[in-house]
Scaffold this motif. Structure first.
Motif, PDB file in Angstrom:
ATOM      1  N   GLY B 182       0.626  -1.270  -0.001  1.00  0.00           N
ATOM      2  CA  GLY B 182      -0.018  -0.175   0.028  1.00  0.00           C
ATOM      3  C   GLY B 182       0.962   1.288   0.083  1.00  0.00           C
ATOM      4  N   GLY B 183       1.984   1.190  -0.571  1.00  0.00           N
ATOM      5  CA  GLY B 183       2.635   2.639  -0.577  1.00  0.00           C
ATOM      6  C   GLY B 183       1.842   3.680  -1.488  1.00  0.00           C
ATOM      7  N   THR B 184       1.250   3.052  -2.656  1.00  0.00           N
ATOM      8  CA  THR B 184       0.491   4.028  -3.178  1.00  0.00           C
ATOM      9  C   THR B 184      -0.955   4.193  -2.992  1.00  0.00           C
ATOM     10  OG1 THR B 184       1.690   3.007  -5.291  1.00  0.00           O
ATOM     11  CG2 THR B 184      -0.243   4.398  -5.907  1.00  0.00           C
ATOM     12  N   MET B 192      -0.864  12.807  -0.241  1.00  0.00           N
ATOM     13  CA  MET B 192      -1.407  13.797  -1.348  1.00  0.00           C
ATOM     14  C   MET B 192      -2.738  14.544  -0.886  1.00  0.00           C
ATOM     15  SD  MET B 192      -0.320  15.215  -3.949  1.00  0.00           S
ATOM     16  CE  MET B 192      -1.040  16.502  -5.067  1.00  0.00           C
ATOM     17  N   ALA B 193      -3.808  13.646  -0.323  1.00  0.00           N
ATOM     18  CA  ALA B 193      -4.968  14.235   0.107  1.00  0.00           C
ATOM     19  C   ALA B 193      -4.867  15.105   1.193  1.00  0.00           C
ATOM     20  CB  ALA B 193      -5.959  12.970   0.673  1.00  0.00           C
ATOM     21  N   ALA B 194      -3.798  14.836   1.974  1.00  0.00           N
ATOM     22  CA  ALA B 194      -3.265  15.627   3.212  1.00  0.00           C
ATOM     23  C   ALA B 194      -3.140  17.141   2.695  1.00  0.00           C
ATOM     24  CB  ALA B 194      -2.504  15.300   4.090  1.00  0.00           C
ATOM     25  N   LEU B 195      -2.074  17.119   1.615  1.00  0.00           N
ATOM     26  CA  LEU B 195      -1.559  18.280   1.143  1.00  0.00           C
ATOM     27  C   LEU B 195      -2.737  19.271   0.523  1.00  0.00           C
ATOM     28  CD1 LEU B 195       0.952  19.888   0.251  1.00  0.00           C
ATOM     29  CD2 LEU B 195       1.232  18.557  -1.782  1.00  0.00           C
ATOM     30  N   LEU B 337       3.768  11.113   2.600  1.00  0.00           N
ATOM     31  CA  LEU B 337       3.642  11.372   1.187  1.00  0.00           C
ATOM     32  C   LEU B 337       5.238  11.139   0.633  1.00  0.00           C
ATOM     33  CD1 LEU B 337       2.581  12.124  -1.637  1.00  0.00           C
ATOM     34  CD2 LEU B 337       2.964  14.621  -1.264  1.00  0.00           C
ATOM     35  N   VAL B 338       6.148  11.866   1.357  1.00  0.00           N
ATOM     36  CA  VAL B 338       7.822  11.630   1.002  1.00  0.00           C
ATOM     37  C   VAL B 338       8.102  10.142   0.886  1.00  0.00           C
ATOM     38  CG1 VAL B 338       9.867  12.454   1.583  1.00  0.00           C
ATOM     39  CG2 VAL B 338       8.036  14.271   1.388  1.00  0.00           C
ATOM     40  N   THR B 385      -5.455  11.555  -7.025  1.00  0.00           N
ATOM     41  CA  THR B 385      -5.886  11.791  -5.680  1.00  0.00           C
ATOM     42  C   THR B 385      -6.111  13.203  -5.317  1.00  0.00           C
ATOM     43  OG1 THR B 385      -4.455   9.798  -4.802  1.00  0.00           O
ATOM     44  CG2 THR B 385      -5.237  11.420  -3.036  1.00  0.00           C
ATOM     45  N   ALA B 386      -5.194  13.828  -5.870  1.00  0.00           N
ATOM     46  CA  ALA B 386      -5.339  15.421  -5.840  1.00  0.00           C
ATOM     47  C   ALA B 386      -6.715  15.873  -6.289  1.00  0.00           C
ATOM     48  CB  ALA B 386      -4.333  16.257  -6.882  1.00  0.00           C
ATOM     49  N   ILE B 387      -7.231  15.175  -7.752  1.00  0.00           N
ATOM     50  CA  ILE B 387      -8.433  15.799  -8.317  1.00  0.00           C
ATOM     51  C   ILE B 387      -9.550  15.250  -7.353  1.00  0.00           C
ATOM     52  CG2 ILE B 387      -9.896  15.285 -10.174  1.00  0.00           C
ATOM     53  CD1 ILE B 387      -7.588  14.965 -11.954  1.00  0.00           C
ATOM     54  N   MET B 388      -9.574  13.865  -6.904  1.00  0.00           N
ATOM     55  CA  MET B 388     -10.663  13.197  -6.000  1.00  0.00           C
ATOM     56  C   MET B 388     -10.891  14.056  -4.661  1.00  0.00           C
ATOM     57  SD  MET B 388     -12.290  11.321  -7.766  1.00  0.00           S
ATOM     58  CE  MET B 388     -12.125  11.078  -9.587  1.00  0.00           C
ATOM     59  N   THR B 389      -9.516  14.328  -4.191  1.00  0.00           N
ATOM     60  CA  THR B 389      -9.636  15.144  -2.927  1.00  0.00           C
ATOM     61  C   THR B 389     -10.106  16.597  -2.808  1.00  0.00           C
ATOM     62  OG1 THR B 389      -7.544  13.908  -2.255  1.00  0.00           O
ATOM     63  CG2 THR B 389      -8.479  15.720  -0.807  1.00  0.00           C
ATOM     64  N   ALA B 390     -10.045  17.206  -4.277  1.00  0.00           N
ATOM     65  CA  ALA B 390     -10.439  18.548  -4.260  1.00  0.00           C
ATOM     66  C   ALA B 390     -12.148  18.633  -4.497  1.00  0.00           C
ATOM     67  CB  ALA B 390      -9.928  19.281  -5.539  1.00  0.00           C
ATOM     68  N   ILE B 391     -12.598  17.187  -5.276  1.00  0.00           N
ATOM     69  CA  ILE B 391     -13.777  17.173  -5.307  1.00  0.00           C
ATOM     70  C   ILE B 391     -14.501  17.020  -3.900  1.00  0.00           C
ATOM     71  CG2 ILE B 391     -15.642  15.646  -6.570  1.00  0.00           C
ATOM     72  CD1 ILE B 391     -13.543  15.356  -8.707  1.00  0.00           C
ATOM     73  N   ALA B 392     -13.833  15.967  -3.174  1.00  0.00           N
ATOM     74  CA  ALA B 392     -14.499  15.840  -1.929  1.00  0.00           C
ATOM     75  C   ALA B 392     -14.693  16.841  -0.939  1.00  0.00           C
ATOM     76  CB  ALA B 392     -13.832  14.603  -1.271  1.00  0.00           C
ATOM     77  N   TYR B 393     -13.699  17.675  -1.155  1.00  0.00           N
ATOM     78  CA  TYR B 393     -13.420  18.975  -0.285  1.00  0.00           C
ATOM     79  C   TYR B 393     -14.671  19.891  -0.743  1.00  0.00           C
ATOM     80  CZ  TYR B 393     -12.401  23.889   0.813  1.00  0.00           C
ATOM     81  OH  TYR B 393     -12.310  25.024   1.236  1.00  0.00           O
ATOM     82  N   VAL B 394     -14.972  19.999  -2.077  1.00  0.00           N
ATOM     83  CA  VAL B 394     -15.896  20.902  -2.388  1.00  0.00           C
ATOM     84  C   VAL B 394     -17.495  20.326  -2.019  1.00  0.00           C
ATOM     85  CG1 VAL B 394     -17.295  21.502  -4.583  1.00  0.00           C
ATOM     86  CG2 VAL B 394     -14.652  21.810  -4.292  1.00  0.00           C
ATOM     87  N   ILE B 395     -17.457  18.979  -2.389  1.00  0.00           N
ATOM     88  CA  ILE B 395     -18.748  18.379  -1.796  1.00  0.00           C
ATOM     89  C   ILE B 395     -19.148  18.647  -0.300  1.00  0.00           C
ATOM     90  CG2 ILE B 395     -19.982  16.042  -1.387  1.00  0.00           C
ATOM     91  CD1 ILE B 395     -18.547  15.078  -3.898  1.00  0.00           C
TER      92      ILE B 395
END
Lengths: 112, 431
Positions: B182-184, B192-195, B337-338, B385-395
């Motif tokens: 599960g590294g990815t 990435m979601a955190a960032l 992430l790092v 992840t970046a795109i999906m997290t941004a969508i979840a944030y907006v929702i």
């Protein structure tokens, strides 16, 4: 009557108490306080971020005594609390106008 | 496998201790509640549609599986005669459900460390459900469920270097991507979601002015210790059997983590003058994260190198938030992430080529192919992840993300939960 207030390092409080008891002083009040003098505090590092911790934990000792004993008490506290290192604290004396023992209503020197 | 699943589940309360100790005294309960509530929400959602979306057979564009195919685990774990316990592989499939749900839980709980002390609890609960659905389940499907980032003949790896016969009459990627545990899916995903979240939600009001000191380093150490313990279930369990691969994963997990702790402490000693307990605990986590994807494909000596670099790298990376001014409260980006990226990419260097994976750069002249595959997979996961997290944030935005400045100052524990973690000698009367 005088109020002797001393700010000392926490680990010296047992010595201070013993010295005062030996000199026949049978009451004192202490409180945990924080502060800093000229040396300021210290720094701590958490995950590379440095934080200045200026306020150092100290104990404040307060004793009310009659006028003649005040200088002795100051000397006893200074001797007991001195380590010779920075941050040993300070002792000062302030005049007290009146004092009453709550249990009996006695006032003045009799209430000390 | 049940033992492994139980160990992984323990990691989430362990994370609560780890994160809770790092927050201030007035915020520790909220921090711990964010982990515990992740168990609550994901535990339910996973059975409803999480398993179906991750491991269902009706693939949608390689991105996710039909969430309604096995909604509520309908019809997947057995037939009418042996419902729930039919054995499809080496053990009953319901045990795989148990194992996988714990990964979904810990992944979303990991994110919470980045947004400590400032987010409405109710919004967090909704976000947990939305995010696992939009980001975790699809990524689990893509990497482990036969989707775009897997060995699948339709996956990215097959598009780059072509396919070979898999021996069972099907085709598989000639150079398959490696993500052992599960590294990815877990760490790059959570990091990435955190960032993205910290950039969208913003800093705590007194970030950069007040010192955010950990209120209890013993709790942090305890949490890190329990995480290490639980991680054996995470990594060794990902061998899906009590076999040699599990043993290799166990030993790699331990030596990489040991080396990472030393790497972090050495970095601190050189940079700050003191090796700290928070550094030791953080180094442990950095090593655990980095070895996660690689645990089944590197030699223990490779694991030591991988871990040592991870510790040093993360010790340096946690300083980035102060340089760039984003408030990743407990360094989810700097650590997960790092280390997650490093571990995933390091496979391309250090994989030995045993256990069915391609060899890395240090073991074969063709090793650059695996390195390319690993980098492509990592980048694809980052973007997704970046795109999906941004969508979840907006929702979740209509619910409001931030608590008020006054509540932040007085402490989120009191404001959101009407509790305080420690008796503070204030006189409370029974009303």
């Amino acid at each position: 009557m005088k109020l002797v207030t001393a700010i000392v390092k926490p680990f010296t409080i047992d010595d201070v108490k013993a010295a005062l008891e030996q000199a026949g002083i049978h009451g004192l009040t202490i409180s945990e306080v924080q502060g800093y003098g000229r040396q300021k505090g210290h720094t701590e590092v958490y995950r590379g971020a440095e934080y200045a911790v200026d306020f150092v934990p100290k104990i404040r000792v307060e004793v009310v005594v009659d006028d003649e004993t005040a200088d002795t008490v100051v000397q006893l506290v200074v001797d007991a609390a001195r380590t010779g290192k920075i941050g040993d604290g300070k002792v000062w004396v302030t005049p007290v106008e009146s004092i009453v023992r709550v249990r009996t209503g006695e006032a003045g020197d009799a209430a000390i | 496998m049940l033992m492994a699943a139980s160990l992984v589940l323990l990691m989430t309360p362990a994370l609560a201790l780890f994160y809770g100790g790092m927050t201030r005294q007035k915020s520790v309960l909220n921090m711990m509640m964010m982990s515990f509530s992740a168990m609550g929400v994901v535990g339910v959602v996973y059975v409803l549609w999480g398993w179906s979306m991750s491991y269902g057979t009706q693939d949608v564009l390689g991105l996710f599986a039909n969430p309604f195919e096995m909604f509520g685990l309908a019809g997947v774990i057995g037939d009418a005669d042996n419902w729930m316990v039919s054995t499809l592989g080496a053990y009953p499939q319901v045990i795989d459900v148990a194992f996988q749900v714990t990964f979904a839980i810990i992944t979303v709980a990991l994110i919470s460390g980045a947004i400590a002390e400032r987010v409405k609890f109710g919004t967090w609960l909704v976000f947990v459900g939305v995010w696992v659905t939009l980001a975790f389940f699809p990524l689990a499907h893509m990497v482990w469920g036969g989707g775009l980032l897997s060995h699948s003949e339709n996956g990215l790896a097959s598009m780059i270097f072509g396919t070979v016969d898999d021996g069972d009459g099907g085709l598989t990627a000639a150079v398959g991507p490696v993500d052992f545990a599960g590294g990815t899916v877990v760490h790059i995903n959570a990091g990435m979601a955190a960032l993205v979240l910290v950039l969208l939600i913003g800093k705590r009001y007194d970030f950069g002015r007040t010192a955010f000191r950990p209120h209890s380093l013993p709790l942090v150490m305890l949490g890190a210790g329990l995480l290490w313990f639980g991680w054996f279930g995470f990594n060794a369990g990902s061998a899906f059997g009590a076999n040699g691969a599990a043993g290799l994963a166990w030993i790699n997990t331990t030596v990489a983590t040991a080396a990472a702790m030393l790497g972090w402490l050495l970095t601190e000693r050189i940079r700050d003058g003191h090796p700290t307990s928070l550094g030791a605990a953080s180094g442990v986590v950095a090593g655990l994260v980095a070895i996660t994807p690689a645990a089944g494909s590197v030699h223990p000596l490779g694991a030591i190198a991988l871990g040592a670099v991870s510790g040093a790298l993360c010790a340096l990376a946690v300083g980035l938030k102060h340089r760039f001014g984003y408030d990743d409260s407990l360094d989810v980006v700097g650590v997960h992430l790092v280390a997650g990226l490093w571990g995933t990419i390091a496979i391309g260097l250090l994989a030995t080529g045993t256990f069915g994976t391609a060899p890395g750069v240090f073991y074969s002249a063709e090793g650059w192919k695996l390195l390319v595959v690993q980098i492509v997979i990592a980048l694809a996961a980052l973007v997704f992840t970046a795109i999906m997290t941004a969508i979840a944030y907006v929702i979740c935005r209509p619910l409001g993300w931030r608590i008020t400045e006054a509540d932040e100052q007085s402490g989120i524990d009191g404001a959101e939960h009407a509790e305080s973690a420690y008796e503070a000698s204030t006189n409370a009367l029974i009303r």
